[in-house]
Every structure is written in C-alpha cells, then in structure tokens.
Design an enzyme around this catalytic site. Structure first.
Site: not given
Length: 258
Positions: A152, A165
């Site tokens: 990501s 995350y």
C-alpha cells in the site's frame, strides 16, 4: 463460445490469487484468466469463489476455487498441495489477502492490531512459505515465475490513525525487496504493488469515525482507483519478458496527493 483475448501471454501459466472473493483479488483473477492463465482463487467465502469460477468459465477461462483462511497454516499448505497435485504447481502467486482497521493508537484496539498482523503479515508468510518451492521449481523449468505482493502507499506515506496497518504494509514492501534479492537469481521475479485509495470492500471494515470521515472526504474530492486498475497492472507485470522485474510499483489516483 470462448471470449479469451486474441493474445494470451499467460497461457499455460498457473496463477494463485489470495483474497480472491472480492475487490482487487477478484478483478485480478478475471484479468489473468482472460490472459490465458489457469487461475486458482483462494479465500474464505466459498460461495463467492464459486460464483467467480463460474463467471470466468462463462468468459472462456479456467479457474479452480479453494476455500481457505490464509491465517491457518495447515489450510494454506493443503491448498498448495492441491495446486501441486491437480495443476502441477503454481508459477504465479498474487498474495493479496489483507485487512485495514485504522484507529487512534491510544484506543488500544488490541484485537484489531492482532487481526491486521495475523492476516497482513502472518497470512502473507504462510502463503509465501507454502508456494515458494513451486515458484522456484517453475523458475528453473520455465525460466520465469512471479511472486506479487499487495502492499500500500501507506508503506511509504504517513496517515494518522493508520499506524498499525501502515506498519504491516511497510513489512510487505521491505520483505518483497529482500525476497527479490533471494529469489531473483532463481528466475522468480518479486514485486510489491503499492496502491493508493482503491474502491473495494477494504473500506467497509473500517469502524473508526475519524478514518471514515477522512475516507468520505477523499471520495468527494477525487476519483478513487478501481480494482480493475490494479488488475490491469498485475496482468502487465506478469506478461513482461522474463528478464524484466518491476520491483515496486506505486499506483495512485491522479488527484491523491499522499
């Protein structure tokens, strides 16, 4: 009548996709099948996988569904053994299963922390461990194999309340670099895909109101990427000549600043 594309650069390849029951994984399974690969779709939701397999077949492709939780190392190994027995082993692995659960760190949302670590890191490792022997053998026999991991933009950029995350995705990116150094000489290409905001089910798991407000604001201010955008990129990477390895690919909405 088959609707496979006239050119099928992935014909005779066996592609395993985790997190395939929705979003990026689902779109990528369809894309790779359209390029000629036999795809193995892996996720927990068997009903969705079956629908996907049927849709791929209707469009002229070949797919096999394996219902498995990637956090369960025994189930993952059983899936790898089945791919080996039925299809001769995988030569393309798209390691995509993951979850995003932002929250302020002082909330001490330990259950959410652990869930992200279990799926985004431990699950990733279970899959890599189970399928790497197949990829290495394919690299030796075919001259190329691919390990593609979903990271990501959060691995690079700073997003308040997304700390855990983001840390799991930084792990994915850095691991991918190391695995490329380890496996590249054995004809296994390793790539990390770092998307910005993509419209998928990932956002539906978010419970933190601040993060929800931020996501809603971003949706109003920019056009998010689609799962198909990422799938096109995966297909492109896998179809490159064996000598070419895109180590790290960042894919952003045009209007996303960070």
């Amino acid at each position: 009548m088959s609707t496979l594309a006239p050119t099928t650069p992935l014909r005779d390849r066996v592609a395993v996709i985790t997190g395939a029951s929705s979003g990026i994984g689902e779109a990528t399974a369809e894309k790779l099948a359209s390029l000629g690969a036999r795809v193995v779709v892996v996720a927990r939701r068997a009903d969705r996988l079956q629908n996907l397999v049927e849709r791929i077949a209707e469009n002229g492709g070949t797919a096999v569904a394996i219902a498995a939780d990637v956090t369960d190392t025994t189930a993952v190994q059983a899936a790898a053994d089945r791919v080996e027995a039925e299809l001769g082993g995988a030569d393309l692995l798209f390691n995509n299963a993951g979850v995003m659960l932002p929250a302020p760190i002082e909330e001490r949302a330990a259950g959410q922390w652990q869930h992200q670590i279990d799926l985004n890191i431990a699950g990733l490792m279970h899959v890599i461990g189970a399928f790497t022997p197949q990829l290495v053998r394919a690299g030796q026999e075919r001259g190329v194999a691919d390990l593609i991991n979903t990271s990501s933009i959060a691995a690079q950029n700073i997003f308040p309340t997304f700390a855990v995350y983001s840390a799991t995705k930084a792990y994915v990116t850095h691991l991918s670099r190391h695995l490329r150094a380890e496996l590249g000489a054995r004809n296994v290409r390793v790539s990390a895909i770092e998307p910005g905001i993509v419209g998928t089910e990932l956002q539906s798991h978010v419970t933190d109101q601040g993060a929800l407000d931020w996501l809603e604001g971003s949706k109003k201010s920019m056009e998010w990427l689609t799962a198909q955008d990422i799938a096109e990129t995966i297909g492109f990477i896998a179809a490159l000549p064996p000598r070419v390895n895109l180590q790290q690919v960042t894919i952003m909405p045009t209007a996303q600043a960070g």
